[in-house]
Write a protein that holds these residues in place. Sequence first.
Motif, PDB file in Angstrom:
ATOM      1  N   UNK A 105      55.275 -29.449 115.377  1.00  0.00           N
ATOM      2  CA  UNK A 105      54.274 -28.816 114.517  1.00  0.00           C
ATOM      3  C   UNK A 105      54.824 -28.437 113.140  1.00  0.00           C
ATOM      4  N   UNK A 106      56.083 -28.798 112.864  1.00  0.00           N
ATOM      5  CA  UNK A 106      56.638 -28.578 111.536  1.00  0.00           C
ATOM      6  C   UNK A 106      57.410 -27.296 111.318  1.00  0.00           C
ATOM      7  N   UNK A 107      57.693 -26.557 112.395  1.00  0.00           N
ATOM      8  CA  UNK A 107      58.537 -25.373 112.256  1.00  0.00           C
ATOM      9  C   UNK A 107      60.002 -25.796 112.352  1.00  0.00           C
ATOM     10  N   UNK A 108      60.869 -25.322 111.464  1.00  0.00           N
ATOM     11  CA  UNK A 108      62.272 -25.709 111.525  1.00  0.00           C
ATOM     12  C   UNK A 108      62.939 -25.126 112.774  1.00  0.00           C
ATOM     13  N   UNK A 109      64.016 -25.778 113.195  1.00  0.00           N
ATOM     14  CA  UNK A 109      64.790 -25.325 114.348  1.00  0.00           C
ATOM     15  C   UNK A 109      66.207 -25.009 113.850  1.00  0.00           C
ATOM     16  N   UNK A 110      66.431 -23.804 113.334  1.00  0.00           N
ATOM     17  CA  UNK A 110      67.732 -23.483 112.761  1.00  0.00           C
ATOM     18  C   UNK A 110      68.900 -23.708 113.724  1.00  0.00           C
ATOM     19  N   UNK A 111      68.700 -23.470 115.001  1.00  0.00           N
ATOM     20  CA  UNK A 111      69.763 -23.664 115.980  1.00  0.00           C
ATOM     21  C   UNK A 111      70.246 -25.099 116.063  1.00  0.00           C
ATOM     22  N   UNK A 156      66.424 -14.406 107.807  1.00  0.00           N
ATOM     23  CA  UNK A 156      66.251 -14.605 106.363  1.00  0.00           C
ATOM     24  C   UNK A 156      66.247 -16.096 106.042  1.00  0.00           C
ATOM     25  N   UNK A 157      65.512 -16.460 104.992  1.00  0.00           N
ATOM     26  CA  UNK A 157      65.441 -17.840 104.512  1.00  0.00           C
ATOM     27  C   UNK A 157      65.635 -17.869 103.006  1.00  0.00           C
ATOM     28  N   UNK A 158      66.269 -18.942 102.534  1.00  0.00           N
ATOM     29  CA  UNK A 158      66.353 -19.175 101.101  1.00  0.00           C
ATOM     30  C   UNK A 158      64.942 -19.431 100.593  1.00  0.00           C
ATOM     31  N   UNK A 159      64.564 -18.758  99.529  1.00  0.00           N
ATOM     32  CA  UNK A 159      63.219 -18.884  98.975  1.00  0.00           C
ATOM     33  C   UNK A 159      62.987 -20.300  98.447  1.00  0.00           C
ATOM     34  N   UNK A 160      61.828 -20.845  98.776  1.00  0.00           N
ATOM     35  CA  UNK A 160      61.482 -22.184  98.321  1.00  0.00           C
ATOM     36  C   UNK A 160      60.098 -22.566  98.804  1.00  0.00           C
ATOM     37  N   UNK A 161      59.950 -23.821  99.175  1.00  0.00           N
ATOM     38  CA  UNK A 161      58.682 -24.325  99.700  1.00  0.00           C
ATOM     39  C   UNK A 161      58.579 -24.013 101.185  1.00  0.00           C
ATOM     40  N   UNK A 162      57.361 -23.763 101.648  1.00  0.00           N
ATOM     41  CA  UNK A 162      57.144 -23.510 103.072  1.00  0.00           C
ATOM     42  C   UNK A 162      57.212 -24.800 103.868  1.00  0.00           C
ATOM     43  N   UNK A 163      57.788 -24.713 105.059  1.00  0.00           N
ATOM     44  CA  UNK A 163      57.710 -25.833 105.997  1.00  0.00           C
ATOM     45  C   UNK A 163      56.253 -25.978 106.418  1.00  0.00           C
ATOM     46  N   UNK A 164      55.853 -27.157 106.925  1.00  0.00           N
ATOM     47  CA  UNK A 164      54.449 -27.347 107.287  1.00  0.00           C
ATOM     48  C   UNK A 164      54.003 -26.569 108.521  1.00  0.00           C
ATOM     49  N   UNK A 165      54.912 -25.972 109.259  1.00  0.00           N
ATOM     50  CA  UNK A 165      54.560 -25.226 110.472  1.00  0.00           C
ATOM     51  C   UNK A 165      53.846 -23.928 110.169  1.00  0.00           C
ATOM     52  N   UNK A 166      53.731 -23.103 111.200  1.00  0.00           N
ATOM     53  CA  UNK A 166      52.939 -21.878 111.084  1.00  0.00           C
ATOM     54  C   UNK A 166      53.783 -20.629 110.843  1.00  0.00           C
ATOM     55  N   UNK A 167      55.081 -20.775 110.570  1.00  0.00           N
ATOM     56  CA  UNK A 167      55.870 -19.584 110.286  1.00  0.00           C
ATOM     57  C   UNK A 167      56.219 -19.521 108.796  1.00  0.00           C
TER      58      UNK A 167
END
Length: 185
Positions: A105-111, A156-167
């Motif tokens: 669904x486009x949410x990143x998986x940091x792990x 925390x996330x580096x500010x930028x464009x949103x991923x296409x997911x819902x978070x």
Amino acid sequence: MMKTIVRTLLFCSALFMMSACENEPMSNDDAAAAKISQTENVSFDVSNACYTTDLIAGQYYLAGHIYVTMDATKVYVTYSTVDNWRIKGTHLCVGDCNKIPQTGTGNPIPGKFPLATSNPSGVQQVTFTINKSDLGDCFCVAAHADVSRPGQSETAWAKGDNFPGSNWAMYFSLCKSNCVDEEQH
């Protein structure tokens, strides 16, 4: 000690580029090697950064900044906190924008990001080194951190464009042409 850190960073950047933000999980050996690529408690000069963005904690708090610097052969990504924020861990993916590990669904998986650190006692700065030649002319940076300050822990996330997911996770893109090598001054 500095030579050991530089050798470790060069070795780990080679491991990172072999994994190149693929959606495949790293082996335990690769993950262990990636974790030692940090330069913990070593101040990295960010005054010549060609790109700077905020490190946003919990969607609302400025916890620090992400700096990207380049020289003739390397790209350096530095996490640096402000005030009393401390970095407890990081996850970083630098490379092809389409290869950042994400759910369907486009949410990143940091792990699953190829570079990571664990700093249980907290540090104020972490720097990663990536071989410039292993990146395309333009690339994406997804920089995630676990940060804390007294009485508060946040992602925390580096500010930028949103991923296409819902978070609220974010990434930014950068082109090598945006940065001038130090040797060209």
